[in-house]
Design a protein around this motif. Sequence first.
Motif, PDB file in Angstrom:
ATOM      1  N   UNK B 204     -51.460  13.004  -4.389  1.00 35.01           N
ATOM      2  CA  UNK B 204     -51.433  12.037  -3.275  1.00 35.01           C
ATOM      3  C   UNK B 204     -50.045  12.022  -2.635  1.00 35.01           C
ATOM      4  N   UNK B 205     -49.030  11.980  -3.493  1.00 36.04           N
ATOM      5  CA  UNK B 205     -47.654  11.945  -2.973  1.00 36.04           C
ATOM      6  C   UNK B 205     -47.369  13.165  -2.116  1.00 36.04           C
ATOM      7  N   UNK B 206     -48.083  14.239  -2.388  1.00 39.13           N
ATOM      8  CA  UNK B 206     -47.885  15.485  -1.641  1.00 39.13           C
ATOM      9  C   UNK B 206     -48.909  15.640  -0.518  1.00 39.13           C
ATOM     10  N   UNK B 207     -49.708  14.565  -0.273  1.00 41.49           N
ATOM     11  CA  UNK B 207     -50.670  14.607   0.834  1.00 41.49           C
ATOM     12  C   UNK B 207     -51.917  15.398   0.530  1.00 41.49           C
ATOM     13  N   UNK B 208     -52.273  15.537  -0.763  1.00 48.72           N
ATOM     14  CA  UNK B 208     -53.441  16.335  -1.150  1.00 48.72           C
ATOM     15  C   UNK B 208     -54.498  15.445  -1.809  1.00 48.72           C
ATOM     16  N   UNK B 209     -55.749  15.861  -1.666  1.00 46.10           N
ATOM     17  CA  UNK B 209     -56.840  15.116  -2.301  1.00 46.10           C
ATOM     18  C   UNK B 209     -56.638  15.120  -3.815  1.00 46.10           C
ATOM     19  N   UNK B 210     -56.950  13.962  -4.439  1.00 46.34           N
ATOM     20  CA  UNK B 210     -56.727  13.853  -5.883  1.00 46.34           C
ATOM     21  C   UNK B 210     -58.030  13.764  -6.656  1.00 46.34           C
ATOM     22  N   UNK B 211     -59.167  13.911  -5.954  1.00 49.16           N
ATOM     23  CA  UNK B 211     -60.439  13.701  -6.636  1.00 49.16           C
ATOM     24  C   UNK B 211     -61.266  14.977  -6.711  1.00 49.16           C
ATOM     25  N   UNK B 212     -60.592  16.079  -6.659  1.00 49.03           N
ATOM     26  CA  UNK B 212     -61.292  17.368  -6.767  1.00 49.03           C
ATOM     27  C   UNK B 212     -60.722  18.139  -7.949  1.00 49.03           C
ATOM     28  N   UNK B 213     -61.489  19.084  -8.484  1.00 48.81           N
ATOM     29  CA  UNK B 213     -60.986  19.857  -9.634  1.00 48.81           C
ATOM     30  C   UNK B 213     -59.706  20.614  -9.261  1.00 48.81           C
ATOM     31  N   UNK B 214     -58.879  20.782 -10.288  1.00 46.31           N
ATOM     32  CA  UNK B 214     -57.613  21.499 -10.073  1.00 46.31           C
ATOM     33  C   UNK B 214     -57.425  22.561 -11.146  1.00 46.31           C
ATOM     34  N   UNK B 215     -56.559  23.471 -10.870  1.00 46.58           N
ATOM     35  CA  UNK B 215     -56.034  24.372 -11.900  1.00 46.58           C
ATOM     36  C   UNK B 215     -54.672  23.803 -12.294  1.00 46.58           C
ATOM     37  N   UNK B 216     -54.427  23.738 -13.591  1.00 44.51           N
ATOM     38  CA  UNK B 216     -53.180  23.111 -14.069  1.00 44.51           C
ATOM     39  C   UNK B 216     -52.403  24.112 -14.910  1.00 44.51           C
ATOM     40  N   UNK B 217     -51.105  24.103 -14.816  1.00 39.49           N
ATOM     41  CA  UNK B 217     -50.302  25.012 -15.633  1.00 39.49           C
ATOM     42  C   UNK B 217     -49.126  24.291 -16.291  1.00 39.49           C
TER      43      UNK B 217
END
Lengths: 353, 353, 353
Positions: B204-217
């Motif tokens: 959210x802080x970066x202006x991106x949707x937060x309710x969709x799947x993500x890849x995390x590293x």
Amino acid sequence: MFPKNAWYVACTPDEIAVKPLGRRICNEKIVFYRGPEGRVAALEDFCPHRGAPLSLGTVEDGKLVCGYHGLVMGCDGKTESMPNQRVQGFPCIKSFPVEERYGFIWVWPGDPEKADPALIHHLEWAESPDWAYGGGLYHIACDYRLMIDNLMDLTHETYVHASSIGQKEIDEAPVHTRVEGEKVVTSRFMEGVMAPPFWRAALRGNGLADDVPVDRWQICRFSPPSHVLIEVGVAHAGKGGYDADATHKAGSIVVDFITPETDTSIWYFWGMARNFKPGDEELTETIRVGQGKIFSEDLEMLEQQQQNLLAYPERALLKLNIDAGGVQSRRILDRIIAAEREPSALLIKGAAS
Amino acid sequence: MFPKNAWYVACTPDEIAVKPLGRRICNEKIVFYRGPEGRVAALEDFCPHRGAPLSLGTVEDGKLVCGYHGLVMGCDGKTESMPNQRVQGFPCIKSFPVEERYGFIWVWPGDPEKADPALIHHLEWAESPDWAYGGGLYHIACDYRLMIDNLMDLTHETYVHASSIGQKEIDEAPVHTRVEGEKVVTSRFMEGVMAPPFWRAALRGNGLADDVPVDRWQICRFSPPSHVLIEVGVAHAGKGGYDADATHKAGSIVVDFITPETDTSIWYFWGMARNFKPGDEELTETIRVGQGKIFSEDLEMLEQQQQNLLAYPERALLKLNIDAGGVQSRRILDRIIAAEREPSALLIKGAAS
Amino acid sequence: MFPKNAWYVACTPDEIAVKPLGRRICNEKIVFYRGPEGRVAALEDFCPHRGAPLSLGTVEDGKLVCGYHGLVMGCDGKTESMPNQRVQGFPCIKSFPVEERYGFIWVWPGDPEKADPALIHHLEWAESPDWAYGGGLYHIACDYRLMIDNLMDLTHETYVHASSIGQKEIDEAPVHTRVEGEKVVTSRFMEGVMAPPFWRAALRGNGLADDVPVDRWQICRFSPPSHVLIEVGVAHAGKGGYDADATHKAGSIVVDFITPETDTSIWYFWGMARNFKPGDEELTETIRVGQGKIFSEDLEMLEQQQQNLLAYPERALLKLNIDAGGVQSRRILDRIIAAEREPSALLIKGAAS
């Protein structure tokens, strides 16, 4: 590493007014209380019944009653009675020579046979109506000798007490140290300086102008085991300094009784005796509060210095001219301690020299 | 048991802005302050006069003045002056190589001759205007290696930090550990997961949707003596993960400088460097507060783990695949420490192999 | 110096209601929690993975999950699972026999093979609806035997608890001590005395006049390892004393479970069981608060007594008639401890005697 055959200040009368006081002095756990006829008594703080601290007990009719099971202890360390018990065979506990004098309770933690009340440090000001005294007590986690060093080298005032009694001229004035038998005297005189805040207030308190140059003096007197009495004062410049007439000066005696608790902690009784306006109790309190604040500034320094010395035991410290007061005081202490430990060896050495 | 010939983070500039700072690092008591021209200096925290801690002193014109009796110390450990004293013969105290770089003060507690500023850990993000950094300091009573273990095995996030950055998929994703010379890299990639709260906020802080799947590293990089920098982030799933375009991801570098105080305590400098919205100071502070709260969750665990290990010194701990990052880091440390202690033995061994 | 093959009170159920409890008992670090089907479990508080305290973990479906990296521990000390790990080869940790009974959790810190739940101290009052119980827990820095001494010699009530349950007649009444196998009973009866404040309140609470003479009794029962149950009460004088009809008296059982934490500290579970107005929860709470206040008066005495004994380890304490209860209890403990340490030696000695 402290003399045990000596009179130390143990406490002040207010500390034993309501109940017994337990206090460790020279590694001895001692209970102080008022015994028969209100005379002060000092005993091991250890009930012979089950080891309870007698200082948690009460005083009834001048007798110390253990707060655990009611053993009644005499001020000679012999059990006087216990409910429903025969106490003749009870082991004694140590009693310590103790005297009340000059507004302090003095204890002798060493060999009782050597305890002569005449050896108690004579304090003229404490007996005279011309003087007033106010003081307090701090517990500090340092070797008692670090506090002696502190008081026998007042150059630290310039740094530790910069805002009250310190001034640059202390560093600059030469210091003289002399040994007189078992006493050490370190003195410093500053001429034509401006008084620092504490002394300006003292001048005003004494009805004197505070905005003119003064002559200032500091005469530190160490006497064993650990007393440092310091004559301090200021006189309007040109009036004779230390010897000026009383109408031109404000002076007092800083009183320091440093009682070892353990090898690395002390009970520090500090105060000030003054011979002006002795009846002014408000002034006494004002000075006491001010001195207490100033003297509290030494605590952190002394405790951290102690920690540093424990961390670096192998380091040799410097012994500069400003340190001569402490160095000479320690030499006297070393001789006294050695004599306590090996009295005969000392005699032989004395004979040979 | 830590390398001494190494650059450690000692403090941050704000800690020496007003007065000197006394801090024990690798068992050395050190005072840090700003010397001539504002350059940082580091000395033994021990005045050669009477052992007072120099950190209780003041800095005047770039010179450290002892707060007890006014000795003036140079930044090379040589006494420069003292009121009314000749100081040429005063013993020196140790001075420690020290550098200010990347917003930190770095100290070399070991052999000064080996201290090459070029060896200071290079931090690209600290030099670039595209990055912002916020962080803090915790004192923790544990061996520094327990904190390295902690950071080189992030499966603990699932349990210690369950409400912020932990998620079950960390446990489930395979972890890869590799040694690159004196560095250890442990990495884990999770694909198509839902971001935990901290990362949803970052999206959210970066202006991106937060309710969709993500890849995390999570890519943990250990380097001696005790630094762990961790690349962490999430990208909208299917956009390339770690390699996704910046418009699809939120990432940052978790910064961990772990400086031993003693064998069982540390100064833990933690922080986060990010390359999005670097000028947003409010966001920096929000992240800092959040990270501080999350990282404080490790304290009790680490301190009690340390107590357990001291209570059961004979127990062998397990070395699972998830522990490989810490295990390999400790091996590197063991080699470095052995080489410091017996440099020649190491050479012979090296020649024989 | 305490028996390890014995059932000790470890905690109360409320202490493990929300999360696991870490508590050191007889020098063993133990975690208590509710395992499968809510049955209490006790394990070493040491995760076999990296030594984390399991007491910082959580309980999920009756399994203890390490709060660091998620190792799942069974209540037998065998690791059940861990994310992505094969756990068959993991070392076991100790599990301790543990039972929930009478409103307490009991643990056996010694040899599990000897742990027979039938050996748990039988508490009739805890099983009967005619009785009510209220109590609390204190942590005290003293040898558990000092608390046994305290409770087996109630003359201390006169001094330590002067304003509540103490009265001069306790000292004056003779005390009888007898040994019954492994139990010690010390009893004292006072006839025709005025009740002290606590008992006046109890008489009123029981609907009886509080301003008439009473017969008072105290029957202290020690049983190993460290339990002291004390029947106490008062009856209107001349009604039969201890044997008076319930309508003329107020009585209760003072409950003391003394669980060693270390050699010089204890978990002290204190309480009171009464068989009047058992359903009156407000009265239970009133008594509990009052007893808690009275029993807190012993803490400082016991802790300072312990300090004194550590400072003077060579001193022999007196063993008076009033101390017989404690002395006999310690003899029984000494025999039990010796037998635990050298079981065969004891058998031989037993055969020879």
